[in-house]
Design a protein around this motif. Sequence first.
Motif: not given
Length: 439
Positions: A145-167, A430-436
């Motif tokens: 769906t169009p929401m899939h990319a948006q969800l992944a993007k905003y999980c990155i921006l908010s650093k809520a990475y694990a929240t996207a995993l069920p999807i 740019g929101q995730y590089d320091e986490m890697m």
Amino acid sequence: MALEQFIRVVRESASWDTARKRRELLPVLRNAPPGALVSTTLDDGNDPLKSLDPAHHSLAYLFVLVARMAASTVPDLQLLQYSVRFAESFDRKQIFIYPQKMREFGSLLTKMVDAAEQPLAAVLPLKYMCEKWSEPHGNKGHQLTPMHAQLAKYCILSKAYATALPILDRDIEEVEPQKFDLQYQDFLLYHYYGGIIYATLKRFERAARFFRLCVVAPAPTVASAIQVEAYRKLILVSLIINGRAPTLPKYVNNAVVRACKSYASSYTEFAQAFASMNAARLENEFRKHQEEFVSHNNRGLALQCLQALTLKNIQQLTETYITLSLTDIAKAANLADAAEAERRVLSMIQEGQIAATISQRDGGMVSFQDTSESYDAVTTMRKIDADAKCALAVAQKIMEMDRDIGSSKEYLLKVVQNERTGNTSSNAGGQYDEMMTDD
């Protein structure tokens, strides 16, 4: 049509028992006066969005909510609450009548949280929408769906990475562009952002799969810069997994291959240095291209490649020696001293990367033990390639429904321009590089 009359028609539509009858509501919604949709009170003083039930009046509720959000000039907490309420309970059958409005809702929702500088506020409603709207039905599997990319993007921006995993962990099995109002870039961005999330969580095999799906997606006459960025990350993730740069399948569009070679040459040089198994050479390449890695938000992954080479060098020693001193391991793996070698060896033992014991009585001798490999890199990469081939049909459907990909060309031209200024990062990247990086 007065607001009260509009609400009455909407309520009556909840009892319509056929898809054809429900579709008769669409002209009413599309032709409703703007003032009726944005009004916040009925004659009885209630808010129309409180009067309507998002589960039974889903399409009408969505039209009113989108109109209110579009008219709002400042972030509105109440509208955000209404958005969550809608996302939790909407009827997907009604949304399929006019999926374009759902895409518009997603755009307005993210615009609102951007204005409030609260990216986390978008995550929950986007996750609900992905779950409900894409769930399998009939003989159809999980859908994009169009929401899939948006969800992944905003999980990155908010650093809520694990929240996207069920999807993310549910592989996309079906793509229906018209039914979900999908565009070509929805496929690319979902897999690009999904790869970033997996890489950040150090699930590198899954990250490689997502980046690879983005890179091999069919392209018309020009590659997307999203694919170029995915390819850069795919090289680094592949080095971490198995010490080799990926080989693009022959079926990949020539435009994509040329773009990847042109705009990832420094990554290719880095991969060649890794293949030499020479730690000093790899460190020199890292320093040489460090500014570029930073500008692409890939410095963290590149640093992990340095560590991966150290591990690989130590693993190779297990194939040659039965016992070896920590001092000799430090020299062979280009480590500072025996103490650092001991820390690395202990960590690898704990992670199951090698089977060995350390004897301090013998002056710090490491005894390596035979063990069957728990990880078959070649088999894994073959599986990734097979998955990519299966996904080609999915991506092809999107491309066929979205022939006008001028935006991809503009995006690529933008990358070319940004290359000259040293800036090619995407907004979320740019929101995730320091986490890697590994501490």
